[in-house]
Design a protein around this motif. Sequence first.
Motif, PDB file in Angstrom:
ATOM      1  N   ILE B 380       0.675  -1.214   0.121  1.00 23.91           N
ATOM      2  CA  ILE B 380      -0.176  -0.030  -0.064  1.00 23.91           C
ATOM      3  C   ILE B 380       0.872   1.353   0.000  1.00 23.91           C
ATOM      4  CG2 ILE B 380      -1.898   1.313   1.183  1.00 23.91           C
ATOM      5  CD1 ILE B 380      -2.613  -1.184   0.203  1.00 23.91           C
ATOM      6  N   ASP B 381       1.788   1.271   1.031  1.00 21.39           N
ATOM      7  CA  ASP B 381       2.714   2.385   1.077  1.00 21.39           C
ATOM      8  C   ASP B 381       3.450   2.573  -0.549  1.00 21.39           C
ATOM      9  OD1 ASP B 381       1.912   2.464   3.553  1.00 21.39           O
ATOM     10  OD2 ASP B 381       3.736   1.570   4.193  1.00 21.39           O
ATOM     11  N   TYR B 382       3.721   1.508  -1.051  1.00 17.37           N
ATOM     12  CA  TYR B 382       4.500   1.908  -2.272  1.00 17.37           C
ATOM     13  C   TYR B 382       3.570   2.377  -3.335  1.00 17.37           C
ATOM     14  CZ  TYR B 382       6.368   0.268  -6.981  1.00 17.37           C
ATOM     15  OH  TYR B 382       6.702   0.123  -8.290  1.00 17.37           O
ATOM     16  N   VAL B 383       2.274   1.782  -3.431  1.00 12.16           N
ATOM     17  CA  VAL B 383       1.367   2.299  -4.448  1.00 12.16           C
ATOM     18  C   VAL B 383       0.802   3.650  -4.376  1.00 12.16           C
ATOM     19  CG1 VAL B 383      -0.678   1.577  -5.994  1.00 12.16           C
ATOM     20  CG2 VAL B 383       1.054  -0.226  -5.074  1.00 12.16           C
ATOM     21  N   LEU B 384       0.522   3.741  -3.104  1.00  9.14           N
ATOM     22  CA  LEU B 384      -0.397   5.027  -2.792  1.00  9.14           C
ATOM     23  C   LEU B 384       0.097   6.332  -3.419  1.00  9.14           C
ATOM     24  CD1 LEU B 384      -3.228   5.560  -1.561  1.00  9.14           C
ATOM     25  CD2 LEU B 384      -1.992   6.070   0.899  1.00  9.14           C
ATOM     26  N   PRO B 385       1.251   6.549  -3.186  1.00  2.79           N
ATOM     27  CA  PRO B 385       1.513   8.110  -3.877  1.00  2.79           C
ATOM     28  C   PRO B 385       1.612   8.135  -5.346  1.00  2.79           C
ATOM     29  CG  PRO B 385       3.353   6.910  -2.654  1.00  2.79           C
ATOM     30  CD  PRO B 385       2.368   5.803  -2.698  1.00  2.79           C
ATOM     31  N   LEU B 386       1.456   7.037  -6.030  1.00  2.00           N
ATOM     32  CA  LEU B 386       1.460   6.907  -7.538  1.00  2.00           C
ATOM     33  C   LEU B 386       0.088   7.095  -8.067  1.00  2.00           C
ATOM     34  CD1 LEU B 386       3.743   3.626  -8.185  1.00  2.00           C
ATOM     35  CD2 LEU B 386       4.265   5.929  -7.432  1.00  2.00           C
ATOM     36  N   ILE B 387      -0.843   7.148  -7.359  1.00  2.00           N
ATOM     37  CA  ILE B 387      -2.344   7.297  -7.753  1.00  2.00           C
ATOM     38  C   ILE B 387      -2.779   8.581  -7.810  1.00  2.00           C
ATOM     39  CG2 ILE B 387      -2.943   4.748  -7.436  1.00  2.00           C
ATOM     40  CD1 ILE B 387      -4.877   5.801  -5.146  1.00  2.00           C
ATOM     41  N   GLN B 388      -2.132   9.667  -6.877  1.00  2.00           N
ATOM     42  CA  GLN B 388      -2.603  10.670  -6.322  1.00  2.00           C
ATOM     43  C   GLN B 388      -2.798  11.769  -7.542  1.00  2.00           C
ATOM     44  OE1 GLN B 388      -3.481  11.035  -2.983  1.00  2.00           O
ATOM     45  NE2 GLN B 388      -2.980   8.766  -3.271  1.00  2.00           N
ATOM     46  N   GLY B 389      -3.781  12.532  -6.953  1.00  3.27           N
ATOM     47  CA  GLY B 389      -4.114  13.499  -8.195  1.00  3.27           C
ATOM     48  C   GLY B 389      -5.165  13.416  -8.977  1.00  3.27           C
ATOM     49  N   GLU B 390      -6.051  14.280  -9.174  1.00  6.83           N
ATOM     50  CA  GLU B 390      -7.040  14.315 -10.273  1.00  6.83           C
ATOM     51  C   GLU B 390      -6.658  15.313 -11.706  1.00  6.83           C
ATOM     52  OE1 GLU B 390      -8.003  11.361  -8.751  1.00  6.83           O
ATOM     53  OE2 GLU B 390      -7.986  13.069  -7.283  1.00  6.83           O
ATOM     54  N   PRO B 391      -6.693  14.858 -12.871  1.00  4.23           N
ATOM     55  CA  PRO B 391      -6.078  15.476 -13.897  1.00  4.23           C
ATOM     56  C   PRO B 391      -7.283  16.516 -14.368  1.00  4.23           C
ATOM     57  CG  PRO B 391      -6.700  13.193 -14.654  1.00  4.23           C
ATOM     58  CD  PRO B 391      -6.715  13.221 -13.141  1.00  4.23           C
ATOM     59  N   ASP B 392      -7.145  17.549 -14.825  1.00  3.28           N
ATOM     60  CA  ASP B 392      -7.914  18.600 -15.164  1.00  3.28           C
ATOM     61  C   ASP B 392      -8.057  18.528 -16.742  1.00  3.28           C
ATOM     62  OD1 ASP B 392      -9.600  20.724 -15.225  1.00  3.28           O
ATOM     63  OD2 ASP B 392      -7.995  22.269 -15.469  1.00  3.28           O
ATOM     64  N   ALA B 393      -8.725  17.065 -17.012  1.00  4.11           N
ATOM     65  CA  ALA B 393      -8.930  16.728 -18.583  1.00  4.11           C
ATOM     66  C   ALA B 393     -10.079  17.555 -19.043  1.00  4.11           C
ATOM     67  CB  ALA B 393      -9.435  15.119 -18.324  1.00  4.11           C
TER      68      ALA B 393
END
Lengths: 411, 411
Positions: B380-393
């Motif tokens: 979890i600690d590994y993956v969690l930072p990688l999914i952060q933030g919503e793109p302004d598509a």
Amino acid sequence: MSELRGACIIGQSGGPTAVINASALGVIRTALDTECITRVLGAAHGIKGVLDDRLYDMNQEDAAELELLKYTPSSALGSCRYKLADPDKDDTDYKRILEIFRKYDVRYFFYNGGNDSMDTCNKISKYMQKAGYECRIMGVPKTIDNDLNGTDHCPGFGSAAKFIATTCMEVHRDAHVYDTGMVTIIEIMGRHAGWLAGSAALATWAGYGPDLIYLPETDFDLTDFLDDVHRVYDKTGKCMVAVSEGIHRADGTFISEAKTSATDGFGHAQLGGLAAMLADAVKLETGAKVRGIELSLLQRCGSHTASKTDIDEAFLAGKAAVEAAVSGITDKMVAFRCTREGGYTCQTSLEPLEIVANAEKKVPREWINAVGNGVEQPFIDYVLPLIQGEPDAPRTNSLPRFAKLKKVLAH
Amino acid sequence: MSELRGACIIGQSGGPTAVINASALGVIRTALDTECITRVLGAAHGIKGVLDDRLYDMNQEDAAELELLKYTPSSALGSCRYKLADPDKDDTDYKRILEIFRKYDVRYFFYNGGNDSMDTCNKISKYMQKAGYECRIMGVPKTIDNDLNGTDHCPGFGSAAKFIATTCMEVHRDAHVYDTGMVTIIEIMGRHAGWLAGSAALATWAGYGPDLIYLPETDFDLTDFLDDVHRVYDKTGKCMVAVSEGIHRADGTFISEAKTSATDGFGHAQLGGLAAMLADAVKLETGAKVRGIELSLLQRCGSHTASKTDIDEAFLAGKAAVEAAVSGITDKMVAFRCTREGGYTCQTSLEPLEIVANAEKKVPREWINAVGNGVEQPFIDYVLPLIQGEPDAPRTNSLPRFAKLKKVLAH
């Protein structure tokens, strides 16, 4: 009309949607703010919660968590698929419902669901009238299938249509990435009405979507289907198809019901559903690489790509139900009256439960093309306003933040 | 290091992702802004476009459309799965590549892909050196599978992980709506590495996700699996399972390869893939209502729920490749060096193509629980930072607005 004081019950029934909880919130929020509604009770798993005396005291819920119901998919109170008996044959359930209504002094009953739920409302209402128990009963529509009579459209449909269109656009891009042949078959919900499958046409309209769309409003012929696919595939090396799960032969049997006869090309034991079955048939016929994709539950619970219009209207439907009941109205379902020319407008109306219950609204034949493998512009014009707007759904760690209800049982 | 002037080629290869075009943009934008890069060419369908002399003149593209590549899933230039021969055995392709490089004075080659693509880069680079043709060759990583060696993670993985986690949360809510028994089995991509299947644990961590997760890093035993499901189901009446498509028996054979023996419970002709097959086995064993869901292409093209971190890093990888090449570096893949303690940071590094090509990075065994049916907190600690933030598509009519490239062929 004298003021009717007492408790209300809100129940959710049938298959969930991305916005059914927005309707529940519309009822709960409005009821909590209405002076003559003394208590707001949420039925656990719809009418089963009433029969089991499992009612949540919504007055004890945190207001901020309740607000999150707008962005929480599926039925937060729990749902059921419970059909009440004909009260003339067996009134056991009705007696029990009356007992519970008396116990909590329930004078308002709001039921959020599809055809069957409107039938449930209707039966309960008739029974209460016969029993001389004053109670106002309102249906709040919900179904991704969009097949309820008496309303322009149903809350839940717009968000499912948006998920389907968005997904078809993305899959279209993926399926066109190689310069090798590829057929993609997308299976979409909707057993008897093709509103959802037809919504895949929004993707095509936007530039990237199915070449062929098959709805259950027309008969499905495997040979014609394979010819259609062949024609598109031969021309472009690709073919994308959307099919309703409810496509059927001229004799009414579902294509998804595999026949044992080897002659129809479907003579296989199969586990994977219609998309896999059609993919196999296309593979045999064309030799192309074929991928079958079933959108499955994703299309009805995809709240992360919900339509803001749908959320707002779902809330409005719940609110309108409470306001109408408090004003003295009973035995109605909230419906939508919409205009599309000169800009989309949507207003609530109230329809008799009878015209809603147990009938299915289908896609008009003239909105489907003559050969039955696509939809026409009026279909696009109808659906497009319903998918508009992005909800401002809260997230935690970039994942959805769903409502956490306490669900304190009422005594 | 003297300045190397000439054209560059950017090619995309292998299975697409939600953000592979962000990497392409990173290369294209940076190359267009770099004085010594005289021309930016996009290869149609990766190395095949080079061999076929089908190169798009990216200088003719509209800047605003190019920017939309950040939000456009799949490979906008087209992809391929073409493996170059061993040049010592057959150098036909290499001669042709050199011919094309000479024709357009190509001095920079950027290839965006996974293991095989890094191998392609490596082979081309060695051939060019042998031929005495000065050319700088850089790999830009991409794969939802996250299985490239030499980098903390791969662009494309974070967005796929986010789609999987979000979808699992929503499906969990849907699958828990009735008070009747229900088992849900979600099939997730990843043939040899369990990074994607493991990411379903983010949903559980967030409150609504699978009870059981099976990765290809451990052997899969059907009896143990059915015991696991039974135990959870007996306790709660529900069970949600995530499985990697690559789960395999102790002898290495994939579970998805149906055996004809009737003894293993999988002795059925089947079309619908692993989820349907396991669903059938659970149905037979438990009698529960079971639904198998294959996330299929949706998980790799779901740009509407992409991770902004992933998009930004994908762009950064492309940009870093150009900057390194212009500064005189060749034969490297851009990689990520990340820290997670005290806040996530990500910097690019450059790794030799050899250590990247043709090897697969697996989930460490210690990140998987002892019995092999779930992942531990370090995952979890590994993956969690990688999914952060919503793109302004950007959207048009509330549907995705993908980049429309002119794709003018270069001469």
